[in-house]
Design a protein around this motif. Structure first.
Motif, PDB file in Angstrom:
ATOM      1  N   TYR A 601       0.809  -1.207   0.000  1.00 12.04           N
ATOM      2  CA  TYR A 601       0.000   0.000   0.000  1.00 12.04           C
ATOM      3  C   TYR A 601       0.848   1.265   0.000  1.00 12.04           C
ATOM      4  O   TYR A 601       0.484   2.298  -0.562  1.00 12.04           O
ATOM      5  CB  TYR A 601      -0.912  -0.002   1.222  1.00 12.04           C
ATOM      6  N   HIS A 652      -0.358   5.603  -0.664  1.00 12.13           N
ATOM      7  CA  HIS A 652      -1.474   5.232   0.195  1.00 12.13           C
ATOM      8  C   HIS A 652      -1.023   4.862   1.602  1.00 12.13           C
ATOM      9  O   HIS A 652      -1.719   4.145   2.317  1.00 12.13           O
ATOM     10  CB  HIS A 652      -2.247   4.056  -0.424  1.00 12.13           C
ATOM     11  N   ALA A 656       0.149   9.592   4.433  1.00 12.29           N
ATOM     12  CA  ALA A 656       0.536   9.568   3.029  1.00 12.29           C
ATOM     13  C   ALA A 656       1.648  10.578   2.765  1.00 12.29           C
ATOM     14  O   ALA A 656       1.702  11.648   3.362  1.00 12.29           O
ATOM     15  CB  ALA A 656      -0.671   9.889   2.156  1.00 12.29           C
ATOM     16  N   SER A 742      -9.816  -0.410  -3.330  1.00 12.24           N
ATOM     17  CA  SER A 742      -9.752   0.952  -3.869  1.00 12.24           C
ATOM     18  C   SER A 742     -10.828   1.070  -4.935  1.00 12.24           C
ATOM     19  O   SER A 742     -11.578   0.135  -5.208  1.00 12.24           O
ATOM     20  CB  SER A 742      -8.363   1.232  -4.446  1.00 12.24           C
TER      21      SER A 742
END
Length: 806
Positions: A601, A652, A656, A742
């Motif tokens: 991620y 992500h 972030a 997502s």
């Protein structure tokens, strides 16, 4: 031995020594005369036992003798047994024909016991002794010739020839002495009247009775016989027998009838009325054990009759009438005491606190045991036994001597201490027994290595941990005891790439805590595999190893990095493109490329177009996940000839991280755009054509490798789920999210751009895992350009997207 005078002084002239080794019993015999002086040589005991003089002290040579420890001693310098104190045979063995001192010679390392018998030879050091120095006799002048008068003989404490007595009466004309033969010693001495008495001639006679033993030189003793000549009562009481023999059980109750005696007197009246009594001149004290009824002649038990104290009683009984003067008759009562089983065996153990190493060899002697029983015959025959189901046994080494030896192997970890019960039981009916307990402690030896609960542990640690952070604790258990169970821990040193393992982690020697010595970097090292050794403090030490797999979990510590496009113009890192005003809506005019050094991620990038200054609506947009910039409508003359776009690239991670790309678009007329960029486009077209061919093969290879790794990952996941749950250290991360969703599909958390695994051996391994996002079929038309760019139009864009996603 010669004596001068009456035995008050004696001089020891010679000593006879005898040492005989009996091979059957393993016993050494010596002899020594009684009354030998201090220091008298007995024998070379060390030499006769086969022991070296130099090993007497180191092997703790010692001599033990029950009740006679101070009579004999051994000189440890020359190994000679000598007389240490006065030895009196008569005090030691009374009248026993055989007299010896039993010695136990004990040496250690290894434990051995020898039995030595020292015979005490008798010397003629005791003269005969009469019960009284004077005896009074009353004899009527009317007594017939050849009348007999009983006398108590003398006793000699010596034995054998030294106790063989001869008697002699002083010369006189009235009496002679009748001495019983050797075969009839129970009969008393007797005076025999050989000439009639005449009170008017001699009313009293004084004779001397002398006893002489058979020793060399002879010793003598004497008593005076005072004889009073009486008138009248001329018949003495006469017993049925001269000697009565009776058997009596020991421990008979008081009042038990032993025998009823009967004597008769030929006289009449008071001269025939007989009274019975024990003779007053006897050496023993029968009244303490027996009583006699003076009227009936019944002898009954009056005290404790113990076979072990006295086996035969010899009672001299006297019968006297009431005449004037009284007359006496005598008899002897021999009472043989019969043994009953009233004494339990005795047990003597040399030690009650023993320690045996668990690796002791079979047959090792643990203890010495001696048994005895004061009873005789079957009542005194003792057998010794040990409780069953123990690794020991009893071995008979000599009469009434046993050794406790090891019969089977010991294991302290199974049984650390044995409480042994030894039972000695005699052969009586009913039998009597005695028990003794001894504690045998099993001493530990280092025969167990430390053991871990499992051979391998898995640890998860987040990267960027603080230096010195505790990440795990290993623990091993050793079944041994004391220092053999004291476990210390250490690293099994290996090379991790170019560096030593000890530069990454350390382990506390006592607690087993594992520490990370420096911050770990997931991008540099994803798996650190090493071994920890556990070793005890025994001699020699024993050890074992356990494997630790430390997985370094990714943190979002790397911001996205922009990649320059080859051949693209622009100053200061900005991307410059020429765009024809005639292009329609959805036309891709440029593309922003970026990568993220993180994984999962944290490396999944998204693109956003920043609003223009003043809030003006831009005719361009950027694809969320591909970075492609396309038109939203047809360009017109109102649009500015120079468009400056700011694209925000964001991963992500939590939180972030971002990067900003500047894209400069120049709007030109439709005829100018091809001319201005024809050379560049021609070069790019050729490069892209070549890239398409290469990328097709690359996509196939990536998909094949990804499929293989997917299968391996599923197998590893199944194995981990079937094993114990992993243990996390103090710096371990929380539970990771395995699947993330997502707008364009699901992305596995384990999808990583690269993996670097360090197992402690060889160079790091790098694997490439590529997965494409799954776009839902119901996407809006606004994303059609993105989908087309991903799946159909631009193969190079697909390859880059795969790298960005992975």
């Amino acid at each position: 031995v010669l004596y001068s005078g009456q035995g008050t002084k004696h001089l020891l002239l010679s000593v006879l020594f005898l040492a005989v080794w009996e091979a059957e019993s393993g016993q050494v015999h010596y002899s020594v005369p009684e009354e030998a002086k201090h220091g008298t040589f007995v024998g070379r005991i060390a030499q006769d036992l086969g022991l070296e003089l130099t090993e007497l002290v180191p092997r703790l040579f010692r001599v033990a003798s029950k009740g006679h420890e101070d009579l004999l001693e051994v000189n440890l310098q020359n190994g000679i047994l000598f007389v240490n104190s006065r030895i009196d045979r008569e005090e030691l063995c009374v009248r026993s024909a055989e007299c010896s001192i039993h010695l136990e010679v004990i040496v250690d390392r290894p434990l051995q016991v020898f039995h030595v018998e020292v015979e005490v030879k008798d010397i003629n050091d005791n003269p005969p002794v009469f019960p009284a120095a004077q005896k009074n006799l009353f004899v009527s002048e009317t007594r017939a010739l050849d009348s007999h008068f009983s006398l108590e003989g003398a006793s000699d404490a010596d034995i054998g020839a030294n106790a063989l007595l001869t008697y002699r009466l002083s010369p006189n004309e009235y009496f002679s002495l009748l001495v019983p033969t050797n075969d009839d010693q129970v009969k008393p001495l007797q005076l025999v009247l050989k000439k009639p008495l005449d009170r008017e001639v001699a009313s009293e006679l004084l004779l001397v009775l002398q006893a002489t033993d058979g020793g060399k030189p002879e010793l003598t003793g004497s008593t005076e016989l005072h004889i009073t000549v009486l008138d009248a009562n001329d018949n003495a009481p006469v017993f049925d027998k001269a000697v009565y023999r009776v058997k009596l059980l020991e421990n008979s109750r008081n009042g038990t009838l032993v025998i009823r005696l009967n004597a008769s007197d030929l006289d009449e009246g008071s001269n025939s009325h007989i009274l019975y009594s024990f003779a007053a001149d006897v050496s023993s004290n029968p009244e303490a054990f027996f009583r006699i009824d003076s009227a009936s002649g019944e002898i009954k038990v009056n005290g404790k009759i113990d076979f072990e104290e006295t086996k035969l009683w010899k009672l001299q009984i006297e019968a006297v009438d009431k005449g004037n003067p009284p007359m006496f008759g005598h008899c002897t009562v021999l009472i043989e005491i019969l043994d009953i089983n009233d004494d339990a065996p005795e047990l003597l153990v040399t030690s009650l606190s023993l320690s045996v190493p668990e690796d002791a060899t079979l047959g090792t002697v643990i203890a010495l045991i001696r048994v005895s029983d004061r009873d005789s015959g079957a009542n005194g025959q003792v057998t010794c036994s040990l409780i069953p189901h123990v690794p020991f046994k009893l071995v008979s080494t000599f009469k009434n001597y046993y050794s406790l030896v090891l019969e089977s192997a010991l294991d302290r970890e199974s049984v650390a201490n044995y409480v042994l019960v030894v039972t000695a039981r005699d052969g009586g009916s009913p039998s009597l027994s005695t028990t003794a307990s001894m504690s045998v402690e099993v001493a530990d030896v280092n025969d167990n290595a430390p053991a871990f609960a499992q051979p391998e542990y898995t640890v998860f640690v987040r990267e960027n941990n603080p230096p010195g952070c505790h990440i795990f604790t290993v623990s091993a258990r050793d079944a041994d005891a004391q220092e053999n169970a004291l476990v210390s821990y250490s690293l099994v040193e290996r090379r991790v790439g170019e560096r030593a393992l000890s530069s990454y982690v350390s382990v506390h020697a006592e607690s087993g805590k594992v520490y990370a010595l420096q911050p770990l970097d997931h991008e540099e090292l994803e798996l650190l595999q090493f071994q920890v050794s556990a070793r005890d403090a025994g001699v020699p030490p024993l050890g074992s190893n356990v494997t630790l797999q430390v997985f370094v979990l990714d943190e979002n510590d790397n911001a996205p990095a922009l990649l320059p496009r080859p051949g693209a113009g622009g100053a200061g890192g900005a991307l410059s493109e020429l765009v024809s005003r005639s292009v329609g809506a959805g036309h891709v005019v440029a593309k922003v490329r970026a990568v993220d050094a993180d994984s999962g991620y944290n490396a999944w990038l998204s693109y956003e177009l920043q609003p223009a200054a003043g809030g003006a609506r831009s005719p361009f947009r950027v694809a969320l996940y591909t970075g492609e910039i396309s038109t939203t409508r047809t360009l017109d003359e109102a649009d500015s000839a120079r468009q400056r776009l700011l694209v925000l690239v964001k991963d992500h991670g939590e939180p972030a991280l971002t990067a900003t790309a500047t894209v400069l678009l120049s709007l030109v007329e439709s005829g100018q755009a091809p001319k201005a960029s024809s050379r560049v486009l021609a070069g790019a077209a050729g490069a892209e054509a070549a890239l398409v061919d290469v990328n097709v093969y690359l996509i196939v290879a990536i998909c094949a490798v990804s499929s293989l790794l997917l299968v391996l990952t599923l197998l590893l996941y199944t194995a981990l789920r079937c094993s114990a749950p992993p243990t996390e250290g103090a710096c371990g991360p929380g539970k990771p999210t395995l699947v993330c969703s997502s707008a364009v599909g699901s992305w596995s958390y384990s999808q990583q751009r690269r993996q670097r695994v360090c197992s402690g051996e060889g160079p790091p391994k790098t694997d490439l895992m590529a997965f494409s996002p799954c776009v839902p079929p119901g996407s809006s038309s606004g994303d059609s350009g993105e989908q087309q760019g991903i799946f159909g139009n631009d193969v190079s864009t697909v390859i880059l997207n795969v790298f960005n996603a992975c």
